[in-house]
Design an enzyme around this catalytic site. Sequence first.
Site, PDB file in Angstrom:
ATOM      1  N   SER A 180      -4.346   2.881   1.877  1.00 17.57           N
ATOM      2  CA  SER A 180      -4.138   3.314   0.491  1.00 17.57           C
ATOM      3  C   SER A 180      -3.973   4.818   0.456  1.00 17.57           C
ATOM      4  O   SER A 180      -4.463   5.534   1.336  1.00 17.57           O
ATOM      5  CB  SER A 180      -5.359   2.943  -0.357  1.00 17.57           C
ATOM      6  OG  SER A 180      -5.280   3.550  -1.635  1.00 17.57           O
TER       7      SER A 180
ATOM      8  N   TYR B  50     -14.731   2.344  -1.471  1.00 13.95           N
ATOM      9  CA  TYR B  50     -13.375   1.837  -1.216  1.00 13.95           C
ATOM     10  C   TYR B  50     -12.523   2.858  -0.461  1.00 13.95           C
ATOM     11  O   TYR B  50     -11.903   2.547   0.567  1.00 13.95           O
ATOM     12  CB  TYR B  50     -12.728   1.490  -2.554  1.00 13.95           C
ATOM     13  CG  TYR B  50     -11.274   1.102  -2.477  1.00 13.95           C
ATOM     14  CD1 TYR B  50     -10.896  -0.202  -2.186  1.00 13.95           C
ATOM     15  CD2 TYR B  50     -10.263   2.043  -2.695  1.00 13.95           C
ATOM     16  CE1 TYR B  50      -9.554  -0.559  -2.121  1.00 13.95           C
ATOM     17  CE2 TYR B  50      -8.925   1.696  -2.636  1.00 13.95           C
ATOM     18  CZ  TYR B  50      -8.571   0.391  -2.348  1.00 13.95           C
ATOM     19  OH  TYR B  50      -7.238   0.043  -2.277  1.00 13.95           O
TER      20      TYR B  50
HETATM   21  P1  NAD Z   1      -4.952  -8.331  -5.080  1.00 14.84           P
HETATM   22  O1  NAD Z   1      -6.184  -8.517  -5.866  1.00 14.84           O
HETATM   23  O2  NAD Z   1      -3.771  -9.116  -5.490  1.00 14.84           O
HETATM   24  O3  NAD Z   1      -5.191  -8.595  -3.542  1.00 14.84           O
HETATM   25  C1  NAD Z   1      -6.418  -8.414  -2.900  1.00 14.84           C
HETATM   26  C2  NAD Z   1      -6.745  -9.717  -2.232  1.00 14.84           C
HETATM   27  O4  NAD Z   1      -7.846  -9.529  -1.355  1.00 14.84           O
HETATM   28  C3  NAD Z   1      -7.166 -10.823  -3.176  1.00 14.84           C
HETATM   29  O5  NAD Z   1      -6.064 -11.571  -3.625  1.00 14.84           O
HETATM   30  C4  NAD Z   1      -8.098 -11.664  -2.320  1.00 14.84           C
HETATM   31  O6  NAD Z   1      -7.431 -12.820  -1.857  1.00 14.84           O
HETATM   32  C5  NAD Z   1      -8.405 -10.779  -1.128  1.00 14.84           C
HETATM   33  N1  NAD Z   1      -9.851 -10.686  -0.934  1.00 14.84           N
HETATM   34  C6  NAD Z   1     -10.719  -9.824  -1.511  1.00 14.84           C
HETATM   35  N2  NAD Z   1     -11.964 -10.095  -1.098  1.00 14.84           N
HETATM   36  C7  NAD Z   1     -11.880 -11.136  -0.240  1.00 14.84           C
HETATM   37  C8  NAD Z   1     -12.830 -11.876   0.522  1.00 14.84           C
HETATM   38  N3  NAD Z   1     -14.125 -11.566   0.508  1.00 14.84           N
HETATM   39  N4  NAD Z   1     -12.379 -12.920   1.272  1.00 14.84           N
HETATM   40  C9  NAD Z   1     -11.066 -13.239   1.301  1.00 14.84           C
HETATM   41  N5  NAD Z   1     -10.130 -12.559   0.622  1.00 14.84           N
HETATM   42  C10 NAD Z   1     -10.533 -11.531  -0.143  1.00 14.84           C
HETATM   43  O7  NAD Z   1      -4.612  -6.778  -5.150  1.00 14.84           O
HETATM   44  P2  NAD Z   1      -3.594  -5.865  -4.307  1.00 14.84           P
HETATM   45  O8  NAD Z   1      -3.562  -4.596  -5.059  1.00 14.84           O
HETATM   46  O9  NAD Z   1      -2.351  -6.569  -3.994  1.00 14.84           O
HETATM   47  O10 NAD Z   1      -4.399  -5.580  -2.971  1.00 14.84           O
HETATM   48  C11 NAD Z   1      -3.893  -5.788  -1.679  1.00 14.84           C
HETATM   49  C12 NAD Z   1      -4.272  -4.621  -0.795  1.00 14.84           C
HETATM   50  O11 NAD Z   1      -3.596  -3.456  -1.262  1.00 14.84           O
HETATM   51  C13 NAD Z   1      -5.757  -4.284  -0.789  1.00 14.84           C
HETATM   52  O12 NAD Z   1      -6.155  -3.994   0.534  1.00 14.84           O
HETATM   53  C14 NAD Z   1      -5.811  -3.030  -1.623  1.00 14.84           C
HETATM   54  O13 NAD Z   1      -6.901  -2.220  -1.262  1.00 14.84           O
HETATM   55  C15 NAD Z   1      -4.498  -2.391  -1.268  1.00 14.84           C
HETATM   56  N6  NAD Z   1      -4.040  -1.365  -2.183  1.00 14.84           N
HETATM   57  C16 NAD Z   1      -3.720  -1.673  -3.471  1.00 14.84           C
HETATM   58  C17 NAD Z   1      -3.295  -0.666  -4.313  1.00 14.84           C
HETATM   59  C18 NAD Z   1      -2.934  -0.953  -5.739  1.00 14.84           C
HETATM   60  O14 NAD Z   1      -2.714  -0.020  -6.502  1.00 14.84           O
HETATM   61  N7  NAD Z   1      -2.848  -2.198  -6.172  1.00 14.84           N
HETATM   62  C19 NAD Z   1      -3.178   0.643  -3.863  1.00 14.84           C
HETATM   63  C20 NAD Z   1      -3.510   0.923  -2.546  1.00 14.84           C
HETATM   64  C21 NAD Z   1      -3.932  -0.080  -1.722  1.00 14.84           C
END
Ligand code: NAD
Length: 302
Positions: free
Chosen positions: A194, A207
């Site tokens: 991130s 985080y």
């Molecule tokens: P999202 O909520 O769609 O995806 C996160 C997923 O993590 C969930 O769908 C879930 O299936 C999984 N997860 C969480 N805890 C879990 C557990 N204990 N066991 C199994 N699965 C688990 O949101 P997203 O934003 O698409 O996130 C995906 C990745 O992108 C993450 O690593 C997040 O940190 C990263 N990210 C997101 C952003 C943003 O702005 N959305 C920015 C930077 C990084």
Amino acid sequence: MSDPTHTDQLTFQNPVTRFPRISPPEQDQPEPGLDQKLVPQTDRGQHSYRGTGRLRGRRALITGGDSGIGAAVAIAFAREGADVALSYLPAEEPDAQEIKAVIEETGQRAILLPGDISDRDFCERLVADAVDQLGGLDALVNNAGRQIAIEDITDLSDEQWTLTYETNIHAMYRITRAAIPHMPPGSTIVNTTSIQAYQPSTHLLDYASTKAAINNFSKGLGQALASKGIRVNTVAPGPIWTPLQVSDGQPKEALPEFGKDTPLGRAGQPTELAPAYVFLTSPESSYVIGETLNVNGGTPSP
Ligand code: NAD
Ligand code: MG
């Protein structure tokens, strides 16, 4: 945006206006949150991502593949010719079923493997089941993550700190360790970090520090596995509209302005991340190792 775009990612277009400048209303979902309940809906490329055969015959495990960025990656991988196994929490079954249906329309296989990756035994089982049901494994996308905003460090509990680390970095290490013995030369690992790795928000201390750890882990592992022919890279998203943000990932009052402070002036949509994961997984990136590909709407990053 309740109507995802039908214009594919290869069409010449203005990145400022490719997706609307959304102002999400304040909303809240229990963790982990569902894409199906998000207002406005996200664009995971279901009507737009066009495959060009770059992952033909590949077998991929994608954690957090039910929603958000992981779902967009799963759809793109399938349209590029890969079979995919999706890891997600049991509460996310409705989102996972929706993505499975989109994948199966491509003629590729979608294997659903619900379970909690903060449980160390489950990490081993997840990889074993993926290998078994895919008939092998040559691509791993460690994308699952949890993000819970806490205003002040004095309110940040031991339980939260530990669970964030278990989910975001310990599980990544365990899943990767279990996967490597199954991965032939040519295989790839792409980890989701991130922009928080370099620009930590004051309300995301646990985080953000896991995300810095992911960058470091990936650069070390990339060197360690290079001679085996396994490449490791990371993608660092900026503000992307996903369920993570409404399940306490952001302070609620911040949602209407989410992503507007980027040089592009808008939040990203999950499908805008997919080409980065495709590139780092495809053999065309054969000389790219230990790299962090920033997909963040223009914010400077190291
Ligand atoms: P999202 O909520 O769609 O995806 C996160 C997923 O993590 C969930 O769908 C879930 O299936 C999984 N997860 C969480 N805890 C879990 C557990 N204990 N066991 C199994 N699965 C688990 O949101 P997203 O934003 O698409 O996130 C995906 C990745 O992108 C993450 O690593 C997040 O940190 C990263 N990210 C997101 C952003 C943003 O702005 N959305 C920015 C930077 C990084
Ligand atoms: Mg989800």
